[in-house]
Design a protein around this motif. Structure first.
Motif, mmCIF file in Angstrom:
data_model
loop_
_atom_site.group_PDB
_atom_site.id
_atom_site.type_symbol
_atom_site.label_atom_id
_atom_site.label_comp_id
_atom_site.label_asym_id
_atom_site.label_seq_id
_atom_site.Cartn_x
_atom_site.Cartn_y
_atom_site.Cartn_z
ATOM 1 N N VAL A 71 118.013 -17.006 -33.701
ATOM 2 C CA VAL A 71 116.874 -16.300 -33.301
ATOM 3 C C VAL A 71 116.128 -15.369 -34.062
ATOM 4 C CG1 VAL A 71 116.739 -14.382 -31.350
ATOM 5 C CG2 VAL A 71 118.466 -15.643 -30.805
ATOM 6 N N ASN A 72 116.203 -15.031 -35.484
ATOM 7 C CA ASN A 72 115.556 -14.443 -35.466
ATOM 8 C C ASN A 72 114.575 -14.918 -36.704
ATOM 9 O OD1 ASN A 72 118.312 -13.051 -36.130
ATOM 10 N ND2 ASN A 72 117.353 -10.884 -35.809
ATOM 11 N N SER A 73 115.010 -15.978 -36.503
ATOM 12 C CA SER A 73 114.031 -17.824 -37.035
ATOM 13 C C SER A 73 112.906 -18.092 -36.305
ATOM 14 C CB SER A 73 114.596 -18.443 -37.963
ATOM 15 O OG SER A 73 115.135 -18.507 -38.885
ATOM 16 N N ALA A 186 110.984 -6.449 -36.666
ATOM 17 C CA ALA A 186 112.326 -6.600 -36.535
ATOM 18 C C ALA A 186 113.129 -7.595 -36.957
ATOM 19 C CB ALA A 186 111.791 -6.359 -34.962
ATOM 20 N N ASN A 187 112.882 -8.670 -36.979
ATOM 21 C CA ASN A 187 113.519 -9.745 -37.384
ATOM 22 C C ASN A 187 113.330 -10.561 -38.434
ATOM 23 O OD1 ASN A 187 114.729 -10.895 -34.877
ATOM 24 N ND2 ASN A 187 112.227 -10.197 -34.273
ATOM 25 N N ILE A 188 112.457 -9.948 -39.523
ATOM 26 C CA ILE A 188 112.188 -10.928 -41.038
ATOM 27 C C ILE A 188 113.589 -10.661 -42.167
ATOM 28 C CG2 ILE A 188 111.070 -8.570 -42.061
ATOM 29 C CD1 ILE A 188 110.134 -12.378 -42.540
ATOM 30 N N ASN A 189 114.065 -8.924 -41.467
ATOM 31 C CA ASN A 189 114.747 -8.659 -42.722
ATOM 32 C C ASN A 189 116.434 -8.997 -42.370
ATOM 33 O OD1 ASN A 189 113.568 -6.577 -43.632
ATOM 34 N ND2 ASN A 189 114.260 -5.077 -42.205
ATOM 35 N N GLN A 190 116.792 -9.938 -41.232
ATOM 36 C CA GLN A 190 117.703 -10.186 -40.764
ATOM 37 C C GLN A 190 118.032 -11.740 -41.355
ATOM 38 O OE1 GLN A 190 120.001 -8.790 -38.925
ATOM 39 N NE2 GLN A 190 118.659 -7.452 -38.427
ATOM 40 N N LEU A 191 116.893 -12.375 -41.692
ATOM 41 C CA LEU A 191 116.719 -14.093 -42.607
ATOM 42 C C LEU A 191 117.569 -13.881 -44.029
ATOM 43 C CD1 LEU A 191 113.281 -15.327 -40.912
ATOM 44 C CD2 LEU A 191 115.098 -15.118 -40.330
#
Length: 192
Positions: A71-73, A186-191
């Motif tokens: 989902v993050n990508s 919000a999502n780049i750190n999760q990658l």
């Protein structure tokens, strides 16, 4: 099946989707498309967008898992698309060039304008927090509003005039840019 309708969940999901779909900010794009192709198929665009959103609500995670995308990508990719759309709106340039469609309905209005990457990502986020029946009602409320805007785009253009459209386009371009940055951050750190 136990349906539990919750007004607070419906209202929150409706507002989140309203902000992400940003049909008011898309008015200049819709009017530009109408001027380019002559006709917007409002009913078809609204129905297709609703079907895409409801389908993605149920099978979005599975589709992404099937092709090996988290989902993050997906959210970061959506952030890039929203970013470039915002740049086009703010600077008044065209980054994406395509053969002029005969009519505007499924592409680009239903997808990616209404049911785009940002909307899909939001649906997956909402699904984690809220009950499905409340999200579906929120989708229906938003689609009704989208339909009203699409069907009355000529009247909106007359009321606002070219100057008003330009101002709205720039203001919502900046808002869209902020949404893109927030989605990316919000999502780049999760990658990694």
């Amino acid at each position: 099946m136990d349906l539990q309708f919750n007004f607070k969940e419906i209202a929150t999901a409706t507002m989140v989707l309203f902000a992400v779909i940003d049909i008011l900010g898309s008015i200049p794009i819709i009017i530009g498309l109408r001027n380019k192709v002559g006709h917007i198929q409002s009913e078809k665009a609204s129905i297709v967008a609703a079907v895409i959103m409801v389908a993605f609500l149920f099978v979005g995670d599975e589709i992404l898992n099937l092709i090996g995308i988290d989902v993050n990508s997906f959210a970061v990719a959506g952030a890039f698309i929203i970013f470039f759309l915002a740049i086009e709106m703010i600077l008044g340039i065209t980054l994406y060039k395509d053969d002029a469609p005969e009519s505007a309905s499924v592409v680009p209005i239903a997808f990616p304008l209404i049911a785009g990457a940002g909307t899909m990502t939001s649906l997956l986020s909402l699904r984690a927090e809220y009950r499905v029946e409340n999200i579906i009602i929120a989708i229906i409320i938003n689609i009704i509003f989208v339909y009203v805007v699409l069907i009355s785009s000529k009247q909106i253009e007359k009321i606002l005039g070219q100057g008003g459209l330009n101002v709205i386009r720039k203001v919502f371009g900046v808002i869209l840019l902020a949404i893109a940055v927030k989605l990316f951050a919000a999502n780049i750190n999760q990658l990694f």
